[in-house]
Motif scaffolding. Structure first.
Motif, PDB file in Angstrom:
ATOM      1  N   GLY A  87     -20.073  -0.676  17.726  1.00 34.07           N
ATOM      2  CA  GLY A  87     -20.769   0.586  17.529  1.00 34.07           C
ATOM      3  C   GLY A  87     -19.961   1.795  17.945  1.00 34.07           C
ATOM      4  N   HIS A  88     -20.691   2.830  18.367  1.00 27.28           N
ATOM      5  CA  HIS A  88     -20.086   4.087  18.798  1.00 27.28           C
ATOM      6  C   HIS A  88     -20.862   4.583  20.012  1.00 27.28           C
ATOM      7  N   PRO A  89     -20.409   5.651  20.657  1.00 28.77           N
ATOM      8  CA  PRO A  89     -21.171   6.194  21.791  1.00 28.77           C
ATOM      9  C   PRO A  89     -22.595   6.526  21.353  1.00 28.77           C
ATOM     10  N   ILE A  90     -23.536   6.346  22.253  1.00 25.93           N
ATOM     11  CA  ILE A  90     -24.935   6.588  21.913  1.00 25.93           C
ATOM     12  C   ILE A  90     -25.153   8.054  21.562  1.00 25.93           C
ATOM     13  N   GLU A  91     -25.874   8.279  20.495  1.00 26.20           N
ATOM     14  CA  GLU A  91     -26.163   9.622  20.004  1.00 26.20           C
ATOM     15  C   GLU A  91     -27.671   9.776  19.930  1.00 26.20           C
ATOM     16  N   TYR A  92     -28.214  10.765  20.636  1.00 27.74           N
ATOM     17  CA  TYR A  92     -29.639  11.055  20.586  1.00 27.74           C
ATOM     18  C   TYR A  92     -29.869  12.128  19.529  1.00 27.74           C
ATOM     19  N   ILE A  93     -30.755  11.837  18.592  1.00 22.18           N
ATOM     20  CA  ILE A  93     -30.949  12.707  17.436  1.00 22.18           C
ATOM     21  C   ILE A  93     -32.393  13.190  17.400  1.00 22.18           C
ATOM     22  N   CYS A  94     -32.583  14.506  17.321  1.00 21.19           N
ATOM     23  CA  CYS A  94     -33.909  15.116  17.249  1.00 21.19           C
ATOM     24  C   CYS A  94     -34.425  15.044  15.814  1.00 21.19           C
ATOM     25  N   LEU A  95     -35.669  14.606  15.646  1.00 15.77           N
ATOM     26  CA  LEU A  95     -36.246  14.404  14.323  1.00 15.77           C
ATOM     27  C   LEU A  95     -37.337  15.416  13.993  1.00 15.77           C
ATOM     28  N   ASP A  96     -37.262  16.626  14.533  1.00 14.62           N
ATOM     29  CA  ASP A  96     -38.298  17.638  14.322  1.00 14.62           C
ATOM     30  C   ASP A  96     -38.319  18.193  12.893  1.00 14.62           C
ATOM     31  N   LEU A  97     -37.231  18.144  12.182  1.00 11.79           N
ATOM     32  CA  LEU A  97     -37.181  18.693  10.826  1.00 11.79           C
ATOM     33  C   LEU A  97     -37.717  17.680   9.812  1.00 11.79           C
ATOM     34  N   ASP A  98     -38.111  18.169   8.647  1.00 13.74           N
ATOM     35  CA  ASP A  98     -38.659  17.298   7.609  1.00 13.74           C
ATOM     36  C   ASP A  98     -37.599  16.424   6.944  1.00 13.74           C
ATOM     37  N   GLU A  99     -36.397  16.958   6.746  1.00 17.69           N
ATOM     38  CA  GLU A  99     -35.357  16.173   6.098  1.00 17.69           C
ATOM     39  C   GLU A  99     -34.750  15.177   7.101  1.00 17.69           C
ATOM     40  N   PRO A 100     -34.144  14.096   6.592  1.00 15.04           N
ATOM     41  CA  PRO A 100     -33.552  13.101   7.491  1.00 15.04           C
ATOM     42  C   PRO A 100     -32.452  13.701   8.369  1.00 15.04           C
ATOM     43  N   ALA A 101     -32.411  13.273   9.623  1.00 15.92           N
ATOM     44  CA  ALA A 101     -31.346  13.681  10.545  1.00 15.92           C
ATOM     45  C   ALA A 101     -30.226  12.642  10.443  1.00 15.92           C
ATOM     46  N   ILE A 102     -28.995  13.101  10.506  1.00 16.63           N
ATOM     47  CA  ILE A 102     -27.837  12.232  10.285  1.00 16.63           C
ATOM     48  C   ILE A 102     -27.044  12.065  11.575  1.00 16.63           C
ATOM     49  N   CYS A 103     -26.665  10.826  11.889  1.00 19.61           N
ATOM     50  CA  CYS A 103     -25.819  10.549  13.054  1.00 19.61           C
ATOM     51  C   CYS A 103     -24.414  11.066  12.760  1.00 19.61           C
ATOM     52  N   LYS A 104     -23.858  11.826  13.690  1.00 19.28           N
ATOM     53  CA  LYS A 104     -22.531  12.423  13.474  1.00 19.28           C
ATOM     54  C   LYS A 104     -21.403  11.397  13.530  1.00 19.28           C
ATOM     55  N   TYR A 105     -21.659  10.217  14.102  1.00 20.60           N
ATOM     56  CA  TYR A 105     -20.613   9.201  14.198  1.00 20.60           C
ATOM     57  C   TYR A 105     -20.585   8.275  12.978  1.00 20.60           C
ATOM     58  N   CYS A 106     -21.730   7.731  12.592  1.00 21.53           N
ATOM     59  CA  CYS A 106     -21.735   6.702  11.556  1.00 21.53           C
ATOM     60  C   CYS A 106     -22.406   7.116  10.256  1.00 21.53           C
ATOM     61  N   GLY A 107     -23.140   8.216  10.240  1.00 21.47           N
ATOM     62  CA  GLY A 107     -23.763   8.690   9.017  1.00 21.47           C
ATOM     63  C   GLY A 107     -25.127   8.097   8.718  1.00 21.47           C
ATOM     64  N   LEU A 108     -25.644   7.218   9.594  1.00 22.21           N
ATOM     65  CA  LEU A 108     -26.992   6.693   9.379  1.00 22.21           C
ATOM     66  C   LEU A 108     -27.993   7.832   9.430  1.00 22.21           C
ATOM     67  N   ARG A 109     -29.040   7.719   8.607  1.00 24.44           N
ATOM     68  CA  ARG A 109     -30.063   8.757   8.530  1.00 24.44           C
ATOM     69  C   ARG A 109     -31.344   8.263   9.198  1.00 24.44           C
ATOM     70  N   PHE A 110     -32.041   9.174   9.870  1.00 22.49           N
ATOM     71  CA  PHE A 110     -33.276   8.850  10.585  1.00 22.49           C
ATOM     72  C   PHE A 110     -34.358   9.850  10.206  1.00 22.49           C
ATOM     73  N   VAL A 111     -35.594   9.339  10.067  1.00 22.15           N
ATOM     74  CA  VAL A 111     -36.755  10.189   9.822  1.00 22.15           C
ATOM     75  C   VAL A 111     -37.863   9.780  10.782  1.00 22.15           C
ATOM     76  N   GLN A 112     -38.724  10.739  11.097  1.00 17.33           N
ATOM     77  CA  GLN A 112     -39.852  10.465  11.976  1.00 17.33           C
ATOM     78  C   GLN A 112     -40.941   9.757  11.155  1.00 17.33           C
ATOM     79  N   ASP A 113     -41.454   8.648  11.687  1.00 15.75           N
ATOM     80  CA  ASP A 113     -42.506   7.888  11.025  1.00 15.75           C
ATOM     81  C   ASP A 113     -43.846   8.492  11.397  1.00 15.75           C
ATOM     82  N   HIS A 114     -44.475   9.190  10.449  1.00 19.00           N
ATOM     83  CA  HIS A 114     -45.757   9.831  10.690  1.00 19.00           C
ATOM     84  C   HIS A 114     -46.885   8.850  10.355  1.00 19.00           C
ATOM     85  N   HIS A 115     -47.789   8.652  11.299  1.00 19.65           N
ATOM     86  CA  HIS A 115     -48.922   7.743  11.107  1.00 19.65           C
ATOM     87  C   HIS A 115     -50.157   8.541  10.748  1.00 19.65           C
ATOM     88  N   HIS A 116     -50.258   9.012   9.527  1.00 26.13           N
ATOM     89  CA  HIS A 116     -51.417   9.801   9.099  1.00 26.13           C
ATOM     90  C   HIS A 116     -52.240   9.033   8.132  1.00 26.13           C
TER      91      HIS A 116
END
Length: 116
Positions: A87-116
């Motif tokens: 892997g790479h150094p741990i990266e904490y990513i804020c998911l407050d925005l609507d679009e996916p947040a991208i890890c600066k090291y590996c490029g993986l995208r993350f989105v907040q899972d809304h339970h509505h």
């Protein structure tokens, strides 16, 4: 944890370079010999070699095929791989925005899972 002075740090770096290069010249000349490693010629030839094989996908294409990872909560923690050695150094990513947040090291995208 030991702390080193400037002279001790230079001596340590010099010894490491001697080991890597097999030379016993001073630190500064060894450091200069490594300056060509990142030259544009090396990068260009490597990129050209990579792009010649059109049967393989580029790293950007491969990472874009991975769907965004759904995360409960506002913060994602990305390490790049489940195996810490890969892997790479741990990266904490804020998911407050609507679009996916991208890890600066590996490029993986993350989105907040809304339970509505």
């Amino acid at each position: 944890m030991a702390s080193f002075g400037r002279k001790q740090g230079v001596a340590l770096a010099s010894n490491m370079l001697k080991t890597l290069t097999g030379r016993s010249s001073n630190f500064r000349s060894n450091a200069r010999s490594f300056s060509g490693v990142g030259s544009s010629e090396v990068v260009t030839s490597h990129t050209d070699k990579w792009m010649q094989d059109t049967s393989k996908k580029s790293p950007m294409e491969l990472i874009n095929e991975v769907p965004p990872i759904k995360v409960e909560g506002r913060i994602a923690a990305c390490e790049g791989d489940t195996n810490p050695a890969l892997g790479h150094p741990i990266e904490y990513i804020c998911l407050d925005l609507d679009e996916p947040a991208i890890c600066k090291y590996c490029g993986l995208r993350f989105v907040q899972d809304h339970h509505h």
